[in-house]
Write a protein that holds these residues in place. Structure first.
Motif, short mmCIF file in Angstrom:
data_model
loop_
_atom_site.label_atom_id
_atom_site.label_comp_id
_atom_site.label_asym_id
_atom_site.label_seq_id
_atom_site.Cartn_x
_atom_site.Cartn_y
_atom_site.Cartn_z
N ASP A 69 61.52 -10.70 21.53
CA ASP A 69 60.90 -9.51 22.11
C ASP A 69 59.52 -9.84 22.67
O ASP A 69 58.75 -10.57 22.05
N THR A 70 59.24 -9.30 23.83
CA THR A 70 57.95 -9.54 24.48
C THR A 70 57.28 -8.20 24.76
O THR A 70 57.86 -7.34 25.40
N PHE A 71 56.05 -8.06 24.27
CA PHE A 71 55.30 -6.82 24.44
C PHE A 71 54.02 -7.08 25.24
O PHE A 71 53.39 -8.12 25.07
N GLN A 72 53.69 -6.14 26.07
CA GLN A 72 52.38 -6.14 26.71
C GLN A 72 51.63 -4.94 26.15
O GLN A 72 52.07 -3.80 26.31
N VAL A 73 50.54 -5.22 25.45
CA VAL A 73 49.82 -4.16 24.74
C VAL A 73 48.39 -4.05 25.25
O VAL A 73 47.78 -5.04 25.65
N LEU A 74 47.90 -2.83 25.21
CA LEU A 74 46.54 -2.53 25.64
C LEU A 74 45.68 -2.30 24.41
O LEU A 74 46.04 -1.52 23.52
N LEU A 75 44.55 -2.98 24.34
CA LEU A 75 43.64 -2.86 23.21
C LEU A 75 42.73 -1.65 23.37
O LEU A 75 42.45 -1.24 24.50
N PRO A 76 42.25 -1.09 22.25
CA PRO A 76 41.23 -0.03 22.36
C PRO A 76 39.99 -0.57 23.06
O PRO A 76 39.74 -1.78 23.06
N GLU A 77 39.19 0.32 23.66
CA GLU A 77 38.00 -0.09 24.41
C GLU A 77 37.05 -0.90 23.54
O GLU A 77 36.35 -1.78 24.04
#
Length: 874
Positions: A739-747
């Motif tokens: 599985d490959t995820f692209q995740v956005l971090l909190p500011e």
């Protein structure tokens, strides 16, 4: 000392009752843009009464020598009599006490304190300063805001001689050039804070570009240079034409009325047109929902039209003011332009020879933009040229549009080799484009509240045209190599510009904007003598401009039936090339956050596969798989790892290779084959690398598949406030999940080495220990999502392989993906693969499910009901 307040004095109750009455009268008025002037005038008058009565009570009862030692001046917005419901009251008290003994000074100081206290007791929101003339001059020289507020001073009470002496001294020390430079720097900084656009989703009607502050700037400069105190004086002194005067006054009233209602609705000094306030604000203006448009969208279209007009008029005024300040000796040599005797170039600016050139020759309203695009080095239009265009643009009538010469000139403009983007943008800014294409005028300033477009429809369209233009330029090759290559093969960018101009032109009418837009572009093509083949192409592009994106993001590209269905829609290589280019330009033109490498790859794969299908190469997936694995092998560091990778890939089917590019395949393989030797073949492998920037990550997980794996992974990311905006969930035939995820971090987070190391360790521990799943907890919706929700859609379709395809579209929010995964786990439904796509605040996910119980209609209905429950905004 002051005595008790007289019985006739304004007390808090009377003052607040007077304000409430004025607010009620204003909100009850059916025409707030006309009523706002009266509101400001009467609020100012009521405040003057309050301030002056308190002054008379506290200062007016002092001995003559003390009364004549001070002067009261209204400054800032209060000084210009622009008071709105929750505006601050800015006051300056000038004192002259050098001749007074200490006891008298103390008495005057105490009286001023009592005056301030009395105003606060009445409920006046006061901002005041007490200074001597010398102190005020010194502060003004150091502080631009003080200098600016003094320019708007209005005498209220006290000794007039002190007031006059102060302003005489102020004017002696005032340096117009310094004021100009500092105000320009302040304006640039302010505009930059709002991304240099009047089209923010939640604009600040005071500070944003095109806001009231731009109008204030114009008047500050005019007052500073003694060229006018009001718009009428600027018109009288030939700084504004009659049409500019009307436009500015109409736009100013619109924004003032919006600001007044914002203050009343929010019960504070709120200048932001927030999502939560847009609908009630629209209702206050008598605007309600219609087919295809929400009430808030009607309001925001009015706002953007007014803001755009102010933004343009401010830019013109600044340009004109700069010429006014330029030394008389500065050279302004006019250079003739070959073939166009009505225009000249002056200091890299396009100018017009005669003010009435467009009235004498209306066709020049098209030629001027052709000249601007054709002549290199031009930086803009002169104020004289702007004025001439604005005066004459109403000459673009139905008869003008029917003239074959003008139609030919417009097509010639679209065929420019250079400058087409700037020319089209200027056409829109001057209002010529909307008059030449009436359908375009309807979408100027229209917001798109679909949770991933961040531009108004007209700005999005112009951005799409800009993107198409970039595909023709060598300097942008690195950013979109395939698109540049395809554009070179296609060879007719002007047809794509037409499709770009019309692809969203029917937004907001109700109905399918693609079908309605196709009708509009067909009419345009006929009027402009396009050939049958050219007409067919642009109509196809507008009608199907969403089709390629839908196939790429929602269909299984490893299934040749999908490719064949898409190819049957496209029909020809030329259509495919043009649709690919328009699709890439369109997606890239919605928002910087929407386009990424994953979407780039999906569209490129669909393009390549369809191109081969149209060319008769039926073995495309096998050929592409071989090509991709060879490219991936070349990216691996040595022969040993290459051999191990090839062995690993024997466990993976075509679907895996179709879903990932060579770089991702090589990255997966390198980390999997280099796992510690003592671990088992299916032991958990976690790898992470930055994606696009320091606030997003690419996370890979390789482990034995278990029923709750997807739910565990979603829970892991949710607990760490990592937002999944793209994901590829793949399970091999041997039961291995990759599985490959692209995740956005909190500011507040950044993807530094320590953060990544800790994240990988925690994720491996989660996969190893398999902690119990927590009950889902949905996060709060953003204001935008609350006010512009997406109607959730869930569809469950069986396949001929005994599996089910679950398609889901809904509003994204923290925890929703985990809630979906939790439902699948609770119902014992196995997830074989998934494609997770988040577009702004909209999720569009596709899941391939394996479960015998879904053969039971009641179980399928239960799943759909549970998913609708978590995706419905309540």
């Amino acid at each position: 000392m002051p005595t008790a307040a007289p019985s006739h004095a304004l007390d808090r109750t009377r003052y607040q009752a007077g304000r409430s009455m004025l607010f009620s009268q204003f909100t009850a008025n059916n025409s707030p843009t006309r009523a706002v002037r009266r509101l400001m005038r009467e609020l100012t008058h009521l405040t003057d009464l309050c301030v002056l009565e308190a002054w008379a009570h506290c200062i007016g009862t002092l001995p003559d020598n003390l009364r004549h030692s001070s002067s009261l001046i209204a400054i800032g917005g209060y000084g210009r009599a622009e008071l709105l419901p929750n505006s601050d009251i800015d006051l300056l008290v000038l004192i002259k006490t050098d001749h007074l003994p200490a006891e008298s000074k103390a008495q005057l100081s105490l009286a001023i304190e009592q005056w301030v206290s009395m105003l606060w007791d009445m409920g006046v929101t006061l901002s005041h300063s007490v200074r001597t003339i010398d102190e005020c001059i010194a502060d003004a020289l150091e502080d631009l805001s003080i200098q600016t507020s003094i320019l708007e001073g209005r005498y209220l009470a006290g000794d007039k001689k002190i007031h006059q002496t102060f302003y005489a001294a102020f004017n002696r020390h005032f340096d117009l050039l310094t004021f100009w430079r500092e105000k320009m720097a302040e304006m640039r900084q302010r505009h930059s804070k709002f991304d240099d656009t009047p089209y923010s989703l939640e604009p600040n009607c005071k500070e944003s570009p095109g806001g009231l502050r731009d109008l204030h700037l114009m008047l500050w400069l005019a007052k500073a240079a003694n060229i006018g105190q009001t718009w009428q004086e600027l018109h009288h002194n030939n700084w504004l034409t009659a049409s500019q005067l009307r436009l500015i006054q109409r736009s100013e009233n619109q924004l003032l009325a919006i600001r007044a209602h914002l203050h009343i609705l929010s019960k504070r000094m709120e200048n932001r047109v927030l999502f939560d306030l847009q609908t009630p604000l629209a209702h206050a203006f008598g605007l309600f929902e219609t087919d295809g448009k929400r009430a808030g969208e009607h309001l925001m279209q009015r706002y953007y039209l007014a803001a755009r007009a102010i933004y343009q008029q401010c830019a013109l005024f600044v340009q004109k003011f700069e010429l006014f300040l330029s030394p008389p000796s500065a050279p302004h040599i006019a250079h003739k332009i070959k073939g166009f005797p009505d225009f000249v170039e002056v200091d890299h600016v396009l100018d017009v020879v005669r003010n009435d050139a467009f009235i004498r020759k209306p066709h020049l309203l098209i030629d001027v933009f052709y000249v601007y695009g054709q002549v290199t080095g031009l930086t803009g239009f002169s104020p004289k040229l702007w004025d001439a265009i604005l005066q004459a643009r109403n000459l673009i009538t139905p008869e003008f549009r029917r003239t074959p010469e003008n139609r030919s000139k417009f097509i010639r403009l679209l065929k420019l080799d250079n400058g087409i983007t700037h020319a089209i943008r200027l056409m829109n800014q001057t209002g010529v484009l909307g008059r030449y294409i009436p359908a375009f005028r309807r979408i100027i300033g229209q917001m798109q509240h679909d949770l991933f477009h961040i531009y108004t429809v007209d700005q999005h369209i112009l951005t799409v045209v800009r993107n198409l233009r970039r595909f023709t330029l060598q300097e942008h090759m690195q950013s979109h190599f395939l698109a540049n290559q395809v554009m070179a093969e296609f060879g007719q960018p002007w047809l794509l510009y037409i499709a770009g101009l019309f692809h969203d032109i029917a937004k907001g009418r109700g109905g399918d904007h693609s079908d309605l837009g196709a009708i509009e572009v067909a009419r345009f093509a006929k009027q402009h003598a396009l050939t049958k083949k050219q007409t067919t192409l642009v109509v196809f592009l507008v009608k199907h401009h969403l089709t390629m994106s839908t196939f790429a993001q929602k269909e299984d590209l490893s299934d040749m039936e999908t490719i064949q269905r898409f190819a049957s829609t496209v029909k020809s290589v030329e259509n495919l090339q043009a649709l690919y280019l328009l699709t890439v330009a369109d997606i890239r033109g919605t928002s910087p956050k929407v386009w990424n490498a994953w979407k780039d790859k999906l569209l490129a794969d669909l393009y390549q596969l369809t191109l081969r299908e149209l060319s008769g190469q039926t073995q495309a997936p096998v050929s592409m798989l071989k090509e991709r694995t060879m490219d991936a092998l070349e990216l691996l560091p040595n022969a040993e790892i290459q051999a191990q990778a090839q062995a690993l890939w024997n466990d993976f089917d075509t679907e895996y290779f179709m879903r990932h590019d060579a770089t991702t395949i090589a990255w997966h393989a390198e980390h999997i084959v280099q796992r510690p030797k003592h671990t088992g073949k299916t032991s958990a492998v976690v790898a992470t690398k930055p994606f696009n920037n320091d606030h997003s990550l690419h996370v890979m997980v390789y482990t034995a598949d278990v029923p709750d794996l997807f739910a565990r992974l979603c829970s892991f990311f949710q607990q760490r406030y990592l937002s999944i905006f793209d994901a590829q969930i793949y399970t091999s035939g041997q039961g291995i999940a990759l599985d490959t995820f692209q995740v956005l971090l909190p500011e507040s987070h950044q993807a530094d080495a320590l953060f990544v190391q800790r994240l990988n360790q925690e994720l491996r521990e989660t996969l190893t220990t398999a902690p119990a799943l927590r009950a889902p907890n949905l996060g709060r919706l953003t204001a935008r999502s609350r006010n512009f929700p997406i109607v959730p859609r869930v569809s469950l379709t069986p396949t001929d392989k005994g599996e089910y395809v679950l398609k889901l579209a809904a509003t994204d929010r923290h925890g929703v993906l985990y809630s979906i995964a939790y439902i699948l786990k609770q119902m014992n439904i196995r997830l074989r693969s998934a494609r997770i796509v988040t577009l702004g605040e909209r999720l569009e996910d596709v899941f391939i499910l394996s479960s015998d119980q879904l053969n039971d209609p009641s179980a399928a209905a239960q799943l759909e009901a549970e998913l609708m429950r978590v995706c419905t905004i309540s």
